[in-house]
Scaffold this active site. Structure first.
Site, short mmCIF file in Angstrom:
data_model
loop_
_atom_site.label_atom_id
_atom_site.label_comp_id
_atom_site.label_asym_id
_atom_site.label_seq_id
_atom_site.Cartn_x
_atom_site.Cartn_y
_atom_site.Cartn_z
N HIS A 188 0.63 -1.14 -0.11
CA HIS A 188 0.00 0.08 0.10
C HIS A 188 0.85 1.25 -0.06
O HIS A 188 0.48 2.25 -0.35
CB HIS A 188 -1.03 0.07 1.19
N ASP A 260 -4.56 -6.51 -7.42
CA ASP A 260 -4.82 -5.63 -6.26
C ASP A 260 -5.12 -4.24 -6.50
O ASP A 260 -5.02 -3.75 -7.80
CB ASP A 260 -3.34 -5.80 -5.49
#
Length: 513
Positions: A188, A260
């Protein structure tokens, strides 16, 4: 019936079909419904879209009124990562707790019941399970989301989870290919790198994905990680060697490949989401997940236009985009074919373990299988200073910063459950180098219950426990992360996760010890 707007050309429809965007609010905005009419085939739900099961069911019905075969996806792992129960905590323990029990029938039953509740809300694609092996104990983003550190254990429970979830009519999306467990960086925030040799990857990381494929997983999610032994240049999500050469050709996988979240820094900060999406589809991905952070119409239009422009410029073969869109539609057709009433869906043989009970997240839940699993997952160790907790204690939550996948909206700990069992229980949250001293001062003369999460990864947390245990040897320690550190305290309870049911099981052990 689905009606595609007559003014939308095939290329634009295919570009929209491969997107899995999010949105804000608890009902579908007009722009989203309009794009569904133009070819958008998937929608992702996040915590911000969830209020109640009835509201989610109304929302998905609203989407299907516009497109009856729409894929409605959610990141509902159970355990620490929950969207359906984002404000209360999950009714199901996560993977690490299930791995600690190591009963594949129980894992299948938990996944089936979770899938049943998702299906009742109209969700038909779950971005779960995590098949990552927790081979790096300092991993900041996987941890309790993994079934464990043992390859064969992770493989058999991944397969059981896939089977249980899909028996409820919800497509599983096994992640994060080719394995995100051996990293110390959260994708992230940056690009993780796994420097394992090819032989290690084949005997460790890839084994659970082989098991998932054999179990019939309908989708696989790629990881934004660099694995030089497989591709020294491109991260997995953008690597043709990994997505097409390894996953498609070597492992023989023929289902949907989902990326993702493309707004994660590993991709957005290095390639940008437009170029990254084009490269991902070219590499072999079929669906672009975006919406956790970017959840508006301009994002959808930017990605649609980038894909169309890439085809027209020759950077993306039109047949590759068409193939990706066809795979999305094929999964939508599978989910439509599995839509049956809950009573006609197969139920794993052990799903009836526990008593019938309702749930804060699901309608007419038939089992307490989540609580049964959480209780079985506990590891309880009594120390030299053990004494039963008979009066209301002070719960000191030593609180780390939550990773983005988990989020900071979901409550965790044991205080709420202990307060019901031992009225008068009080609690406080403490962080940083003064956490131990501040917790001691706040507790006063009351018995201390210290709740930690991955104490082995946080020096300040371990030092706070040192202070508490030195001053109060009768302190109870509850580890709700990966129990990597040796047991400490008069009573040590490892829950193997921070789901609401894990907190309840721990509170029962404290109050009844």
């Amino acid at each position: 019936m689905t009606t595609i707007a007559s003014g939308t050309d095939t290329l634009t429809r295919d570009a929209l079909a491969v997107l899995q965007p999010g949105f804000t609010g608890t009902s579908a905005p007009s722009w989203l419904l309009r794009r569904l009419g133009e070819g958008l085939a998937s929608v992702g739900l996040f915590g911000r879209n969830i209020a109640t099961p009835a509201q989610v069911a109304a929302l998905t019905a609203q989407l299907r009124a516009e497109r009856d075969d729409v894929l409605v996806a959610i990141d509902e792992e159970g355990g620490d990562v929950t969207r359906l129960e984002v404000r209360t905590g999950s009714s199901f323990p996560g993977n690490h707790a299930l791995g600690a029990v190591d009963d594949t029938a129980l894992t299948e039953a938990v996944a089936h019941e979770l899938g049943r509740r998702l299906a009742a809300c109209g969700v038909n694609l779950n971005w779960a399970p995590s098949a990552d092996i927790n081979s790096n104990v300092d991993n900041p983003v996987i941890g309790v989301r993994s079934f464990g550190a043992d390859t064969s254990l992770v493989a058999r429970h991944t397969a059981a989870y896939v089977s249980g979830l899909q028996s409820a009519g919800v497509a599983a999306c096994t992640k994060h290919f080719p394995g995100h467990g051996d990293t110390a960086v959260d994708s992230h925030h940056a690009m993780p790198r796994i420097d394992a040799e090819l032989s290690v990857l084949e005997s460790r990381e890839l084994v659970p994905f082989r098991a998932a494929i054999e179990a019939g997983t309908r989708a696989v999610m790629s990881a934004h990680i660099l694995v030089p032994a497989l591709d020294p240049v491109h991260p997995a999500t953008l690597s043709r060697r990994i997505l097409t050469g390894l996953l498609r050709e070597e492992l023989g996988y023929d289902g949907l490949i989902v990326t993702d979240g493309m707004e994660m820094q590993a991709i957005s900060a290095t390639y940008g989401i437009e170029r990254g999406s084009v490269l991902a589809i070219a590499a072999g991905a079929d669906a672009i997940c975006v919406g956790g952070g970017l959840s508006d119409e301009p994002t959808v239009l930017r990605l649609r236009d980038a894909l169309v422009a890439a085809v027209r410029s020759g950077d993306l073969p039109e047949e590759r985009l068409a193939d990706a869109a066809a795979r999305v539609r094929a999964l939508a057709a599978w989910t439509a074919s599995t839509q049956t009433t809950p009573s006609t869906r197969s139920t794993p043989s052990s799903a009836g373990s526990g008593s019938a009970a309702g749930s804060e997240a699901g309608s007419d839940a038939r089992t307490d299988v989540g609580l049964v699993a959480a209780r079985r997952a506990l590891t309880v160790t009594r120390g030299a200073h053990f004494a039963p907790v008979t009066e209301a204690p002070y719960v000191a939550a030593l609180t780390p910063v939550a990773n983005i996948a988990v989020g900071d909206e979901t409550p965790w700990g044991v205080a709420a459950e202990l307060r019901r069992m031992l009225p008068g229980t009080e609690t406080g949250s403490f962080t940083g180098e003064r956490a131990g001293a501040e917790a001691l001062a706040a507790a006063g003369s009351r018995r201390v219950v210290a709740v930690v999460r991955d104490a082995h990864r946080h020096t300040w947390m371990a030092e706070a426990l040192d202070i508490l245990l030195a001053a109060r040897p009768d302190t109870v320690v509850v580890e709700m992360g990966v129990p990597q550190s040796p047991p400490r305290g008069a009573l040590h309870i490892a829950t193997h996760g921070a789901a609401r049911v894990c907190g309840l099981a721990a509170a029962e052990a404290i109050a009844g010890a």
